[in-house]
Scaffold this motif. Structure first.
Motif, PDB file in Angstrom:
ATOM      1  N   THR A 106       0.835  -1.198   0.000  1.00 28.42           N
ATOM      2  CA  THR A 106       0.000   0.000   0.000  1.00 28.42           C
ATOM      3  C   THR A 106       0.871   1.250   0.000  1.00 28.42           C
ATOM      4  O   THR A 106       1.869   1.332   0.708  1.00 28.42           O
ATOM      5  N   ARG A 107       0.483   2.234  -0.814  1.00 22.94           N
ATOM      6  CA  ARG A 107       1.177   3.516  -0.978  1.00 22.94           C
ATOM      7  C   ARG A 107       2.484   3.378  -1.760  1.00 22.94           C
ATOM      8  O   ARG A 107       3.140   4.378  -2.037  1.00 22.94           O
ATOM      9  N   ARG A 108       2.868   2.149  -2.070  1.00 23.98           N
ATOM     10  CA  ARG A 108       4.091   1.953  -2.857  1.00 23.98           C
ATOM     11  C   ARG A 108       3.819   0.973  -3.992  1.00 23.98           C
ATOM     12  O   ARG A 108       4.701   0.267  -4.462  1.00 23.98           O
ATOM     13  N   LYS A 109       2.581   0.953  -4.435  1.00 23.56           N
ATOM     14  CA  LYS A 109       2.179  -0.002  -5.457  1.00 23.56           C
ATOM     15  C   LYS A 109       2.685   0.407  -6.837  1.00 23.56           C
ATOM     16  O   LYS A 109       2.806   1.597  -7.150  1.00 23.56           O
ATOM     17  N   THR A 110       2.945  -0.592  -7.655  1.00 19.20           N
ATOM     18  CA  THR A 110       3.303  -0.384  -9.050  1.00 19.20           C
ATOM     19  C   THR A 110       2.119  -0.749  -9.923  1.00 19.20           C
ATOM     20  O   THR A 110       1.533  -1.825  -9.760  1.00 19.20           O
ATOM     21  N   ALA A 111       1.732   0.157 -10.814  1.00 17.73           N
ATOM     22  CA  ALA A 111       0.628  -0.096 -11.733  1.00 17.73           C
ATOM     23  C   ALA A 111       1.172  -0.734 -13.012  1.00 17.73           C
ATOM     24  O   ALA A 111       2.202  -0.309 -13.537  1.00 17.73           O
ATOM     25  N   TRP A 112       0.452  -1.745 -13.500  1.00 19.17           N
ATOM     26  CA  TRP A 112       0.844  -2.449 -14.711  1.00 19.17           C
ATOM     27  C   TRP A 112      -0.259  -2.356 -15.755  1.00 19.17           C
ATOM     28  O   TRP A 112      -1.441  -2.451 -15.435  1.00 19.17           O
ATOM     29  N   ARG A 113       0.148  -2.161 -16.988  1.00 21.87           N
ATOM     30  CA  ARG A 113      -0.761  -2.057 -18.120  1.00 21.87           C
ATOM     31  C   ARG A 113      -0.661  -3.342 -18.941  1.00 21.87           C
ATOM     32  O   ARG A 113       0.424  -3.694 -19.400  1.00 21.87           O
ATOM     33  N   ILE A 114      -1.778  -4.037 -19.112  1.00 19.47           N
ATOM     34  CA  ILE A 114      -1.805  -5.297 -19.859  1.00 19.47           C
ATOM     35  C   ILE A 114      -2.616  -5.098 -21.132  1.00 19.47           C
ATOM     36  O   ILE A 114      -3.773  -4.657 -21.077  1.00 19.47           O
ATOM     37  N   ALA A 115      -2.034  -5.404 -22.273  1.00 22.08           N
ATOM     38  CA  ALA A 115      -2.688  -5.182 -23.559  1.00 22.08           C
ATOM     39  C   ALA A 115      -2.270  -6.286 -24.529  1.00 22.08           C
ATOM     40  O   ALA A 115      -1.255  -6.962 -24.324  1.00 22.08           O
ATOM     41  N   PRO A 116      -3.034  -6.491 -25.590  1.00 17.63           N
ATOM     42  CA  PRO A 116      -2.646  -7.505 -26.573  1.00 17.63           C
ATOM     43  C   PRO A 116      -1.397  -7.077 -27.334  1.00 17.63           C
ATOM     44  O   PRO A 116      -1.246  -5.906 -27.684  1.00 17.63           O
ATOM     45  N   LYS A 117      -0.511  -8.003 -27.568  1.00 20.49           N
ATOM     46  CA  LYS A 117       0.670  -7.698 -28.374  1.00 20.49           C
ATOM     47  C   LYS A 117       0.223  -7.276 -29.771  1.00 20.49           C
ATOM     48  O   LYS A 117      -0.596  -7.928 -30.391  1.00 20.49           O
ATOM     49  N   CYS A 147     -10.919 -15.927 -14.445  1.00 17.66           N
ATOM     50  CA  CYS A 147     -10.434 -17.306 -14.431  1.00 17.66           C
ATOM     51  C   CYS A 147      -9.000 -17.288 -13.902  1.00 17.66           C
ATOM     52  O   CYS A 147      -8.469 -16.237 -13.525  1.00 17.66           O
ATOM     53  N   ALA A 148      -8.347 -18.440 -13.902  1.00 15.45           N
ATOM     54  CA  ALA A 148      -6.942 -18.503 -13.513  1.00 15.45           C
ATOM     55  C   ALA A 148      -6.110 -17.690 -14.507  1.00 15.45           C
ATOM     56  O   ALA A 148      -6.500 -17.523 -15.662  1.00 15.45           O
ATOM     57  N   PRO A 149      -4.958 -17.171 -14.090  1.00 12.88           N
ATOM     58  CA  PRO A 149      -4.166 -16.325 -14.988  1.00 12.88           C
ATOM     59  C   PRO A 149      -3.352 -17.140 -15.984  1.00 12.88           C
ATOM     60  O   PRO A 149      -2.986 -18.288 -15.725  1.00 12.88           O
ATOM     61  N   SER A 150      -3.064 -16.522 -17.116  1.00  9.06           N
ATOM     62  CA  SER A 150      -2.102 -17.102 -18.045  1.00  9.06           C
ATOM     63  C   SER A 150      -0.700 -16.828 -17.515  1.00  9.06           C
ATOM     64  O   SER A 150      -0.513 -16.054 -16.566  1.00  9.06           O
ATOM     65  N   ALA A 151       0.297 -17.436 -18.136  1.00  7.47           N
ATOM     66  CA  ALA A 151       1.671 -17.206 -17.699  1.00  7.47           C
ATOM     67  C   ALA A 151       2.072 -15.745 -17.844  1.00  7.47           C
ATOM     68  O   ALA A 151       2.907 -15.243 -17.091  1.00  7.47           O
ATOM     69  N   ASP A 152       1.458 -15.031 -18.797  1.00  8.33           N
ATOM     70  CA  ASP A 152       1.776 -13.616 -18.995  1.00  8.33           C
ATOM     71  C   ASP A 152       1.380 -12.770 -17.789  1.00  8.33           C
ATOM     72  O   ASP A 152       2.021 -11.756 -17.491  1.00  8.33           O
ATOM     73  N   VAL A 153       0.325 -13.168 -17.111  1.00 12.12           N
ATOM     74  CA  VAL A 153      -0.259 -12.361 -16.036  1.00 12.12           C
ATOM     75  C   VAL A 153       0.060 -12.902 -14.648  1.00 12.12           C
ATOM     76  O   VAL A 153      -0.003 -12.164 -13.663  1.00 12.12           O
ATOM     77  N   ALA A 154       0.425 -14.162 -14.550  1.00 13.79           N
ATOM     78  CA  ALA A 154       0.574 -14.823 -13.251  1.00 13.79           C
ATOM     79  C   ALA A 154       1.537 -14.114 -12.317  1.00 13.79           C
ATOM     80  O   ALA A 154       1.376 -14.169 -11.091  1.00 13.79           O
ATOM     81  N   GLY A 155       2.524 -13.422 -12.872  1.00 10.07           N
ATOM     82  CA  GLY A 155       3.492 -12.746 -12.026  1.00 10.07           C
ATOM     83  C   GLY A 155       2.967 -11.512 -11.323  1.00 10.07           C
ATOM     84  O   GLY A 155       3.596 -11.034 -10.366  1.00 10.07           O
ATOM     85  N   ILE A 156       1.813 -10.986 -11.771  1.00  4.56           N
ATOM     86  CA  ILE A 156       1.282  -9.763 -11.150  1.00  4.56           C
ATOM     87  C   ILE A 156      -0.108  -9.955 -10.543  1.00  4.56           C
ATOM     88  O   ILE A 156      -0.556  -9.110  -9.779  1.00  4.56           O
ATOM     89  N   HIS A 157      -0.805 -11.041 -10.897  1.00  5.22           N
ATOM     90  CA  HIS A 157      -2.118 -11.271 -10.290  1.00  5.22           C
ATOM     91  C   HIS A 157      -2.503 -12.744 -10.382  1.00  5.22           C
ATOM     92  O   HIS A 157      -2.105 -13.440 -11.321  1.00  5.22           O
ATOM     93  N   ARG A 191       0.492 -13.890 -25.676  1.00  4.27           N
ATOM     94  CA  ARG A 191      -0.321 -12.998 -26.492  1.00  4.27           C
ATOM     95  C   ARG A 191      -0.600 -11.662 -25.823  1.00  4.27           C
ATOM     96  O   ARG A 191      -1.230 -10.788 -26.414  1.00  4.27           O
ATOM     97  N   LEU A 192      -0.130 -11.500 -24.584  1.00  4.21           N
ATOM     98  CA  LEU A 192      -0.334 -10.248 -23.859  1.00  4.21           C
ATOM     99  C   LEU A 192       0.999  -9.593 -23.543  1.00  4.21           C
ATOM    100  O   LEU A 192       2.002 -10.271 -23.293  1.00  4.21           O
ATOM    101  N   GLN A 193       0.991  -8.270 -23.546  1.00  6.29           N
ATOM    102  CA  GLN A 193       2.173  -7.487 -23.201  1.00  6.29           C
ATOM    103  C   GLN A 193       1.920  -6.772 -21.887  1.00  6.29           C
ATOM    104  O   GLN A 193       0.911  -6.079 -21.738  1.00  6.29           O
ATOM    105  N   VAL A 194       2.824  -6.929 -20.936  1.00  2.67           N
ATOM    106  CA  VAL A 194       2.701  -6.303 -19.621  1.00  2.67           C
ATOM    107  C   VAL A 194       3.788  -5.249 -19.476  1.00  2.67           C
ATOM    108  O   VAL A 194       4.976  -5.535 -19.672  1.00  2.67           O
ATOM    109  N   ALA A 195       3.401  -4.013 -19.154  1.00  2.00           N
ATOM    110  CA  ALA A 195       4.356  -2.918 -19.012  1.00  2.00           C
ATOM    111  C   ALA A 195       3.910  -1.994 -17.882  1.00  2.00           C
ATOM    112  O   ALA A 195       2.729  -1.965 -17.509  1.00  2.00           O
ATOM    113  N   ARG A 196       4.833  -1.241 -17.328  1.00  2.00           N
ATOM    114  CA  ARG A 196       4.492  -0.274 -16.286  1.00  2.00           C
ATOM    115  C   ARG A 196       3.541   0.789 -16.845  1.00  2.00           C
ATOM    116  O   ARG A 196       3.723   1.269 -17.959  1.00  2.00           O
TER     117      ARG A 196
END
Length: 205
Positions: A106-117, A147-157, A191-196
């Motif tokens: 909390t108060r030090r969170k990093t926001a991530w943007r997930i979009a299709p490649k 649903c459960a996350p894909s490998a692209d998303v599992a590291g952040i949620h 198939r997803l791109q994760v970036a700050r």
């Protein structure tokens, strides 16, 4: 999973992608920060419309027969066809260009943007309902499925939205429960791109 998302493409482009008329959402402006409780663009049976993001299940009960009081923004796909709180809901699709997640304390969170490649749209499976309030008020409302996350998303949620292939949208909207059940799975890896998401104004819709 998602908690907030963005839809910045022109509505004419979206309408063409889903084979629908833009109609009442034709003048929808680009939105970089869509939050629960706000109106969102929704596809229902080849019609684009606006609905409130978040289902208030007035008159519905849980497995113990107690009223469901909380607003439901995301519903678990694993149990959506079994819970009495969702009995009688319809189906919809929430289109977006991507969504946001957060990691950290909390108060030090990093926001991530997930979009299709490569850009384009993501089509999230959803359920819809109509809230009937005091004085005859009626509000169309929608909740996205997770649903459960894909490998692209599992590291952040630990969850992600159920994303549909464009060709599966008609089946999701009209198919029987046993037929659409295989669609409720994680998006394929890679198939997803994760970036700050450092350039997003979180106070603006």
């Amino acid at each position: 999973m998602p908690g907030r998302f963005f839809l910045t493409s022109p509505m004419a482009e979206l309408a063409e992608a889903v084979g629908a008329e833009a109609g009442p959402v034709a003048e929808e402006p680009p939105r970089r920060n869509v939050a629960p409780g706000e109106e969102v663009v929704v596809l229902t049976r080849a019609v684009l419309a606006r609905m409130r993001w978040g289902i208030i299940p007035v008159g519905r009960v849980n497995a113990r027969g107690r009223p469901v009081m909380e607003t439901i923004v995301n519903a678990r796909s694993e149990t959506v066809f079994d819970k009495s709180a969702f009995t009688g809901t319809g189906r919809a699709v929430v289109p977006m260009n991507g969504w946001y997640e957060w990691t950290g304390e909390t108060r030090r969170k990093t926001a991530w943007r997930i979009a299709p490649k490569g850009g384009g749209f993501l089509f999230f499976a959803a359920i819809m309902d109509r809230w009937q309030g005091p004085g005859g008020i009626e509000v169309d409302q929608v909740a996205t499925l997770t649903c459960a996350p894909s490998a692209d998303v599992a590291g952040i949620h630990h969850r992600m939205g159920v994303i549909l292939e464009p060709e599966d949208i008609p089946l999701w909207l009209t198919g029987a429960e046993e037929v659409v059940a295989p669609l409720l799975r994680p998006w394929p890896e890679g198939r997803l791109q994760v970036a700050r998401a450092e350039d997003v104004d979180w106070g603006a819709p």
